[in-house]
Design a protein around this motif. Sequence first.
Motif, PDB file in Angstrom:
ATOM      1  N   ALA A   1      35.004  55.483  38.505  1.00 14.59           N
ATOM      2  CA  ALA A   1      35.895  54.588  39.242  1.00 14.59           C
ATOM      3  C   ALA A   1      36.205  53.343  38.421  1.00 14.59           C
ATOM      4  CB  ALA A   1      35.255  54.195  40.570  1.00 14.59           C
ATOM      5  N   LEU A   2      35.214  52.804  37.717  1.00 10.99           N
ATOM      6  CA  LEU A   2      35.428  51.623  36.883  1.00 10.99           C
ATOM      7  C   LEU A   2      36.330  51.934  35.695  1.00 10.99           C
ATOM      8  CD1 LEU A   2      31.798  50.216  36.961  1.00 10.99           C
ATOM      9  CD2 LEU A   2      33.833  48.988  37.725  1.00 10.99           C
ATOM     10  N   VAL A   3      36.209  53.130  35.159  1.00 12.09           N
ATOM     11  CA  VAL A   3      37.061  53.532  34.036  1.00 12.09           C
ATOM     12  C   VAL A   3      38.499  53.753  34.502  1.00 12.09           C
ATOM     13  CG1 VAL A   3      37.511  55.410  32.389  1.00 12.09           C
ATOM     14  CG2 VAL A   3      35.184  54.507  32.655  1.00 12.09           C
ATOM     15  N   ASP A   4      38.680  54.345  35.685  1.00 13.04           N
ATOM     16  CA  ASP A   4      40.006  54.763  36.141  1.00 13.04           C
ATOM     17  C   ASP A   4      40.752  53.731  36.980  1.00 13.04           C
ATOM     18  OD1 ASP A   4      39.505  57.196  34.918  1.00 13.04           O
ATOM     19  OD2 ASP A   4      38.836  58.181  36.761  1.00 13.04           O
ATOM     20  N   THR A   5      40.068  52.763  37.553  1.00 14.37           N
ATOM     21  CA  THR A   5      40.718  51.853  38.488  1.00 14.37           C
ATOM     22  C   THR A   5      41.892  51.124  37.831  1.00 14.37           C
ATOM     23  OG1 THR A   5      40.412  49.949  39.961  1.00 14.37           O
ATOM     24  CG2 THR A   5      39.123  49.947  37.940  1.00 14.37           C
ATOM     25  N   PRO A   6      42.979  50.931  38.596  1.00 17.77           N
ATOM     26  CA  PRO A   6      44.107  50.142  38.082  1.00 17.77           C
ATOM     27  C   PRO A   6      43.833  48.638  38.149  1.00 17.77           C
ATOM     28  CG  PRO A   6      44.576  50.896  40.305  1.00 17.77           C
ATOM     29  CD  PRO A   6      43.275  51.531  39.919  1.00 17.77           C
ATOM     30  N   ALA A   7      42.686  48.245  38.673  1.00 15.69           N
ATOM     31  CA  ALA A   7      42.355  46.828  38.824  1.00 15.69           C
ATOM     32  C   ALA A   7      42.175  46.154  37.464  1.00 15.69           C
ATOM     33  CB  ALA A   7      41.071  46.669  39.636  1.00 15.69           C
ATOM     34  N   ALA A   8      42.389  44.849  37.449  1.00 13.54           N
ATOM     35  CA  ALA A   8      42.015  44.051  36.280  1.00 13.54           C
ATOM     36  C   ALA A   8      40.495  44.009  36.216  1.00 13.54           C
ATOM     37  CB  ALA A   8      42.571  42.641  36.403  1.00 13.54           C
ATOM     38  N   ARG A   9      39.937  44.314  35.051  1.00  8.72           N
ATOM     39  CA  ARG A   9      38.478  44.333  34.881  1.00  8.72           C
ATOM     40  C   ARG A   9      38.062  43.107  34.072  1.00  8.72           C
ATOM     41  NH1 ARG A   9      39.409  50.573  33.820  1.00  8.72           N
ATOM     42  NH2 ARG A   9      41.136  49.523  32.798  1.00  8.72           N
ATOM     43  N   ILE A  10      37.238  42.273  34.679  1.00  8.55           N
ATOM     44  CA  ILE A  10      36.843  41.011  34.052  1.00  8.55           C
ATOM     45  C   ILE A  10      35.319  40.963  33.950  1.00  8.55           C
ATOM     46  CG2 ILE A  10      36.877  38.493  34.233  1.00  8.55           C
ATOM     47  CD1 ILE A  10      39.477  38.728  35.800  1.00  8.55           C
ATOM     48  N   VAL A  11      34.829  40.652  32.764  1.00  5.83           N
ATOM     49  CA  VAL A  11      33.396  40.458  32.534  1.00  5.83           C
ATOM     50  C   VAL A  11      33.122  38.964  32.480  1.00  5.83           C
ATOM     51  CG1 VAL A  11      31.498  40.758  30.894  1.00  5.83           C
ATOM     52  CG2 VAL A  11      33.082  42.651  31.329  1.00  5.83           C
ATOM     53  N   VAL A  12      32.138  38.515  33.258  1.00  5.73           N
ATOM     54  CA  VAL A  12      31.715  37.111  33.238  1.00  5.73           C
ATOM     55  C   VAL A  12      30.343  37.054  32.586  1.00  5.73           C
ATOM     56  CG1 VAL A  12      31.250  35.035  34.578  1.00  5.73           C
ATOM     57  CG2 VAL A  12      33.011  36.648  35.351  1.00  5.73           C
ATOM     58  N   LEU A  13      30.264  36.355  31.460  1.00  8.28           N
ATOM     59  CA  LEU A  13      29.012  36.307  30.700  1.00  8.28           C
ATOM     60  C   LEU A  13      28.056  35.265  31.265  1.00  8.28           C
ATOM     61  CD1 LEU A  13      30.297  36.633  27.028  1.00  8.28           C
ATOM     62  CD2 LEU A  13      29.189  38.388  28.433  1.00  8.28           C
TER      63      LEU A  13
ATOM     64  N   VAL B   1      37.250  38.594  29.200  1.00  9.24           N
ATOM     65  CA  VAL B   1      35.841  38.196  29.158  1.00  9.24           C
ATOM     66  C   VAL B   1      35.799  36.679  29.306  1.00  9.24           C
ATOM     67  CG1 VAL B   1      33.755  38.022  27.742  1.00  9.24           C
ATOM     68  CG2 VAL B   1      35.136  40.126  27.692  1.00  9.24           C
ATOM     69  N   ILE B   2      35.084  36.216  30.323  1.00  8.12           N
ATOM     70  CA  ILE B   2      34.973  34.772  30.570  1.00  8.12           C
ATOM     71  C   ILE B   2      33.603  34.288  30.119  1.00  8.12           C
ATOM     72  CG2 ILE B   2      34.843  32.988  32.364  1.00  8.12           C
ATOM     73  CD1 ILE B   2      36.914  34.568  33.936  1.00  8.12           C
ATOM     74  N   ALA B   3      33.595  33.245  29.302  1.00  3.09           N
ATOM     75  CA  ALA B   3      32.343  32.644  28.839  1.00  3.09           C
ATOM     76  C   ALA B   3      32.475  31.132  28.893  1.00  3.09           C
ATOM     77  CB  ALA B   3      32.026  33.100  27.417  1.00  3.09           C
ATOM     78  N   ASP B   4      31.353  30.458  29.054  1.00  2.68           N
ATOM     79  CA  ASP B   4      31.375  28.999  29.036  1.00  2.68           C
ATOM     80  C   ASP B   4      31.562  28.504  27.604  1.00  2.68           C
ATOM     81  OD1 ASP B   4      30.842  26.345  30.390  1.00  2.68           O
ATOM     82  OD2 ASP B   4      29.283  26.346  28.848  1.00  2.68           O
ATOM     83  N   ALA B   5      32.532  27.632  27.410  1.00  2.00           N
ATOM     84  CA  ALA B   5      32.883  27.183  26.054  1.00  2.00           C
ATOM     85  C   ALA B   5      31.707  26.541  25.341  1.00  2.00           C
ATOM     86  CB  ALA B   5      34.054  26.198  26.128  1.00  2.00           C
TER      87      ALA B   5
ATOM     88  N   GLU C   1      40.676  40.029  26.233  1.00  2.00           N
ATOM     89  CA  GLU C   1      40.864  38.691  25.688  1.00  2.00           C
ATOM     90  C   GLU C   1      39.665  37.841  26.105  1.00  2.00           C
ATOM     91  OE1 GLU C   1      43.759  34.745  26.120  1.00  2.00           O
ATOM     92  OE2 GLU C   1      44.081  36.508  27.380  1.00  2.00           O
ATOM     93  N   ALA C   2      39.068  37.142  25.134  1.00  2.00           N
ATOM     94  CA  ALA C   2      37.970  36.230  25.451  1.00  2.00           C
ATOM     95  C   ALA C   2      38.547  34.899  25.907  1.00  2.00           C
ATOM     96  CB  ALA C   2      37.071  36.033  24.233  1.00  2.00           C
ATOM     97  N   ARG C   3      38.072  34.433  27.056  1.00  2.00           N
ATOM     98  CA  ARG C   3      38.534  33.164  27.612  1.00  2.00           C
ATOM     99  C   ARG C   3      37.343  32.211  27.660  1.00  2.00           C
ATOM    100  NH1 ARG C   3      43.532  33.798  29.619  1.00  2.00           N
ATOM    101  NH2 ARG C   3      43.380  31.777  30.668  1.00  2.00           N
ATOM    102  N   LEU C   4      37.400  31.158  26.856  1.00  2.00           N
ATOM    103  CA  LEU C   4      36.319  30.182  26.792  1.00  2.00           C
ATOM    104  C   LEU C   4      36.699  28.962  27.618  1.00  2.00           C
ATOM    105  CD1 LEU C   4      35.631  32.118  24.460  1.00  2.00           C
ATOM    106  CD2 LEU C   4      34.756  30.144  23.200  1.00  2.00           C
ATOM    107  N   ASP C   5      36.070  28.827  28.772  1.00  2.00           N
ATOM    108  CA  ASP C   5      36.321  27.719  29.687  1.00  2.00           C
ATOM    109  C   ASP C   5      35.000  27.013  29.975  1.00  2.00           C
ATOM    110  OD1 ASP C   5      39.074  28.236  30.004  1.00  2.00           O
ATOM    111  OD2 ASP C   5      38.656  29.767  31.519  1.00  2.00           O
TER     112      ASP C   5
END
Length: 321
Positions: free
Chosen positions: A219-231, A264-268, A287-291
């Motif tokens: 389901a995680l591989v096939d879902t049309p959803a946006a998949r976001i990893v929070v580190l 991928v969201i990570a703390d800057a 895309e890595a997003r550093l916030d």
Amino acid sequence: MESNAVKAVALGGGRGLHASLSALRLITERVTAVVTVADDGGSSGRLRRELGLLPPGDLRKALAALAGDGGSMWSTVFQHRFGGTGALAGHAVGNLVLAGLLEVLGDPVAVLDEAARLLNVRGRVLPMCTEPLDIEADVIGLDEDRTAVRKIRGQVAIATTPGQVRRIRLHTAGAPGSVPKACPAAVDAVRDADVVLLGPGSWFTSVLPHLLVPELHEALVDTPAARIVVLNLVPQPGETAGFSPERHLQVLCEHAPRLRVDAVIADADSVSTPDRLRRAATELGAEARLDRVVAEGMRERHDPAALAGSLRRALAAVRGT
């Protein structure tokens, strides 16, 4: 699409799942928590061993994270732990309520829906599987030969090992070698979501287990959803001691090589080598997003509002809006 129409699913357990749920509820009321069920320590472990039920602790925490204002007193009571030295010492009230409901109703999904009504939960809480699971890990660094692999069994033992975890496996409790079967409602939620979150949380015992349940993995591989990893903000002593942010992504890829991620969201301030993290994210298609998402004065805890803002921006970028 209005933000309150977003269907969000967060996968994890414990404090990490609480962080993602606290952020998501600022974005949408259509939140589903999919919770690991392998805990074998503390109150949950005692109830699991004595009654043979799903460990209720992480499920209780997810319910409390999504409880509405109308259930605030019940939410407080659910989280209350008995003191003293008697038979109830250390048990959370909510764990006992969920255990009682499980014995009466039998169906874990019905139990969690009933508890959600009591707590005025905005969203839904589901177990990853409807039977308790056991985790087994390959760990190195425990012997004189630092490369020797030792098998460690049990969530608490793995989370606190002084060695380095290399890989984990899951099976139904008491049935080594069995293949865990996903909760169908959890699978449906992932397939029907607009956004799915993995992490933060204990990487090997709360985050990666979702990828090792075949139906949930597909389901995680096939879902049309946006998949976001929070580190995570910091490595976890024992489980991921010495892990860089990019190592967390590499381990994720090793356990689920077919999984693609959008962001991928990570703390800057928690990433010492941003270029390495960006390369690791790119290998997952992300895309890595550093916030800056850390809570002020609490280096190990995410700020819900800051994380919600980062999630909004990530989701907008994935959608191209």
